[in-house]
Each structure stands twice: as structure tokens, then as C-alpha cells.
Scaffold this active site. Structure first.
Site, PDB file in Angstrom:
ATOM      1  N   THR A 124       0.814  -1.207   0.000  1.00  0.00           N
ATOM      2  CA  THR A 124       0.000   0.000   0.000  1.00  0.00           C
ATOM      3  C   THR A 124       0.851   1.262   0.000  1.00  0.00           C
ATOM      4  O   THR A 124       1.984   1.256   0.504  1.00  0.00           O
ATOM      5  CB  THR A 124      -0.905   0.015   1.251  1.00  0.00           C
ATOM      6  N   ASP A 125       0.294   2.352  -0.514  1.00  0.00           N
ATOM      7  CA  ASP A 125       0.981   3.639  -0.473  1.00  0.00           C
ATOM      8  C   ASP A 125       1.118   4.178   0.947  1.00  0.00           C
ATOM      9  O   ASP A 125       1.907   5.091   1.210  1.00  0.00           O
ATOM     10  CB  ASP A 125       0.269   4.670  -1.357  1.00  0.00           C
ATOM     11  N   GLU A 126       0.372   3.620   1.898  1.00  0.00           N
ATOM     12  CA  GLU A 126       0.410   4.126   3.267  1.00  0.00           C
ATOM     13  C   GLU A 126       1.759   3.919   3.945  1.00  0.00           C
ATOM     14  O   GLU A 126       2.063   4.558   4.948  1.00  0.00           O
ATOM     15  CB  GLU A 126      -0.707   3.500   4.096  1.00  0.00           C
ATOM     16  N   TYR A 148      -1.301  -0.193  11.152  1.00  0.00           N
ATOM     17  CA  TYR A 148      -1.527  -0.922   9.907  1.00  0.00           C
ATOM     18  C   TYR A 148      -0.409  -0.652   8.919  1.00  0.00           C
ATOM     19  O   TYR A 148       0.202  -1.585   8.366  1.00  0.00           O
ATOM     20  CB  TYR A 148      -2.870  -0.541   9.281  1.00  0.00           C
ATOM     21  N   LYS A 152       2.533  -3.193   7.318  1.00  0.00           N
ATOM     22  CA  LYS A 152       2.748  -3.414   5.890  1.00  0.00           C
ATOM     23  C   LYS A 152       4.166  -3.033   5.478  1.00  0.00           C
ATOM     24  O   LYS A 152       4.781  -3.713   4.649  1.00  0.00           O
ATOM     25  CB  LYS A 152       1.721  -2.626   5.079  1.00  0.00           C
TER      26      LYS A 152
END
Length: 334
Positions: A124-126, A148, A152
Site C-alpha cells: 500500500t501507499d500508506e 496498519y 505493511k
């Protein structure tokens, strides 16, 4: 021929990817491994079970013996399985770390033992964290701001270490926010749509100025497919190219599509951890030929129509305890 193991294939993005793979003539087998937690539902695969190449296995990526058994039967792996909701990670961070980090290691280690030809780890870009300005390339520092995203980021590094240390032919994809049909109603688009269609109110954090890039799930899956087929092992590929919107602008579009107005919106204080802005560069995947095909307004309209016409999917699926236990289901036995 591809023999594909898809973890988390009964989830939102994973189920779209499975359907996409079953449209290929060079795929001889697709096996879905899914724990069927709250966000996983075999109904997401639907008529894909009519294809005899599809097998479903109810199991956990932390089950090393099961993972090892399945890995021996496949040539490539696409790894979607993850705990994935920011709000839930604030209260159950240990579960996120266990599933996302240890689960990824369990899969990668088994893939190495069995000589897997390609492993795609979906992220994810997060992991880049909040950016006040500019955009993150694949070599940008990882600065996750919530449990989260941290889980990741850690899983990305674990996955890449299996390439660096053991030579596992592995790629990482990092996509922006996905939307489309079949999404569990906890993320903002399906949550707002299902509530608005029921005549309920929705809530916006802060002043609704959080910026996200929205990419249709089918575009993300097209990018993952491209990385599976043409990505260079050891590389990371950002999958962006969607549309940047503040949460307030997104809400305005959803209100219009659902036939209501701002009286349906309540503003609430922002949560303790809420990244203001995500943004990625995606030149590397563009160089492989990736181009998003879905216009946001048209994609949102079709998404709302799907929820409008699938009344039974507006509410969360049955809990794992209430569902029939699925050990192994094939097209013949589903």
C-alpha cells in the site's frame, strides 16, 4: 503455464484478481487460500467457481504446514492476505503485526523452499506516510504513521529480504486507495454508500481535507498482473494514476450519486492518527505499459449501482462462526 496461489483471494482486491487470472488461457490452476475473516467472503468469487481451474482452501497463511503443502503445487504466488483497516489496527495492532509480518515470512520461506518462479507481494501507499507536498517514488523512505501501515512496511521489508538473502524472485506492488464492487463496508466508499442508500447519516473526520488517490480495483489488478508477468525480481512498483480527492470532495460525489445532500453528513473530531495526504510517483509501472482505464466518476457511478442492486451485500457477511466451515471447495464440489 501459470499455476497461481492467491492468498486472500476471497477478499475485495484478491477476488477481482482471481477473476482476471481465470480469463487467461495460460493459467492452468488458481488456488485461493483465505482465512475467511470478517472481510473475506466466498460470495466475492461467485461464478468463478464454475471454472474447474479454481480451487478454494479455507486456511491461514500462518499455518506453515498448509502453506508448505500448497506451495509445492504452484509456480507463482500473489499475496493479498492481510489485516488491512487503519481503525482496527489502532486497537488490535498485535494481530496486524502477526498476520502481516509473520504471515508474509511464512509464505516467502515456503516459496523459496519450493522454487517458486515469481512471488508478488501486494502492499500500500500508506507505507510512505503522510506527505505535505511532492510524491513518493519507490525509493522514498518508509514513514508509516499508524500500526496498519507499519505492519505493511515491515512485511515489505521481510518480503524483499527473501529476494536479497535467498534469491526469491519477488516483486512488491504498492497501490493507492482502491474502490469498486464487492468491497467490505468499512472503508469510506462502501461504508458511505451503504449508509446513504439506507437513508442514514455519514461522518467526516475533521474538516474533510484528507487527500487520497483513488484507483479502480480493476486497474490495480491490471497493474499486479503486469508485475507478475513482466516485473523485475527485487523491484518495487507503485500503482497509482488514479484521481486525487479530499474526503470532502469524495463525499460530495457520493451524496450526489446516492440522491441525498449535506444534511446526511456530520463532522466529527479527527481520529488520533490520520495521515493528511498520500501521493506516489508511478513512472516505473508506466514504463511497463500500465495505464489506468477507469474514469473515476463513471467508476463511482457503477460502484453505487452495484451496492444499490445487491441489497444483501450492504450488510457485513456472516461471521466466521456462523458460516459453514469450508475446508476445500472446487468448481465440482462448491
Amino acid at each position: 503455464m501459470y499455476e497461481i496461489l492467491v492468498t486472500g483471494g476471497a477478499g475485495f482486491i484478491g477476488s477481482h484478481f482471481v477473476r482476471r487470472m481465470l480469463r487467461r488461457d495460460d493459467v492452468s490452476r488458481v488456488t485461493v487460500l483465505d482465512a475467511l475473516t470478517y472481510a473475506g467472503n466466498t460470495a466475492n468469487l461467485g461464478d468463478a467457481f464454475l471454472d474447474p481451474r479454481l480451487t478454494f482452501v479455507h486456511g491461514n497463511i500462518l499455518d506453515a504446514a498448509l502453506v508448505d503443502e500448497l506451495m509445492a503445487r504452484h509456480t507463482v504466488v500473489v499475496h493479498f492476505a492481510a489485516e488491512s483497516h487503519v481503525d482496527r489496527s489502532l486497537t488490535t495492532a498485535d494481530r496486524f503485526l502477526t498476520t502481516n509480518v509473520l504471515g508474509t515470512h511464512t509464505l516467502a520461506a515456503a516459496a523459496g523452499r519450493h522454487g517458486i518462479e515469481k512471488f508478488v507481494h501486494v502492499s500500500t501507499d500508506e507505507v510512505y506516510g503522510s506527505l505535505a507536498e511532492g510524491a513518493a517514488g519507490e525509493d522514498a523512505p518508509l514513514r508509516p504513521g499508524v500500526p496498519y501501515a507499519a505492519s505493511k512496511a515491515a512485511s515489505d521489508l521481510v518480503a524483499l529480504s527473501h529476494f536479497q538473502t535467498y534469491g526469491l524472485p519477488l516483486c512488491v506492488t504498492r497501490s493507492s486507495n482502491n474502490y469498486g464492487p464487492h468491497q467490505f463496508p468499512e472503508k469510506i466508499i462502501p461504508l458511505f454508500v451503504t449508509r446513504l442508500l439506507r437513508g442514514e447519516k455519514v461522518t467526516l473526520h475533521g474538516q474533510g481535507q484528507h487527500v487520497r488517490n483513488w484507483l479502480h480495483v480493476d486497474d490495480n489488478c491490471a497493474g499486479i498482473e503486469l508485475v507478475l508477468c513482466a516485473g523485475k525480481p527485487g523491484e518495487i512498483y507503485n500503482l497509482g494514476g488514479g484521481t486525487d480527492l479530499t474526503s470532502r470532495d469524495l463525499t460530495a460525489k457520493l451524496l450526489s450519486l446516492c440522491g441525498t445532500d449535506w444534511d446526511s453528513v456530520t463532522y466529527i473530531p479527527d481520529r488520533q492518527a490520520n495521515d493528511l495526504r498520500y501521493s506516489m510517483l508511478w513512472d516505473k509501472i508506466r514504463a511497463l505499459g500500465f495505464r489506468p482505464a477507469h474514469d473515476l466518476d463513471e467508476g463511482l457511478e457503477k460502484t453505487v449501482q452495484w451496492y444499490r442492486h445487491n441489497h444483501g451485500r450492504r450488510t457485513p457477511p456472516l461471521s466466521a462462526a456462523m458460516r459453514p466451515r469450508v475446508i476445500l471447495a472446487t468448481a465440482q464440489g462448491a
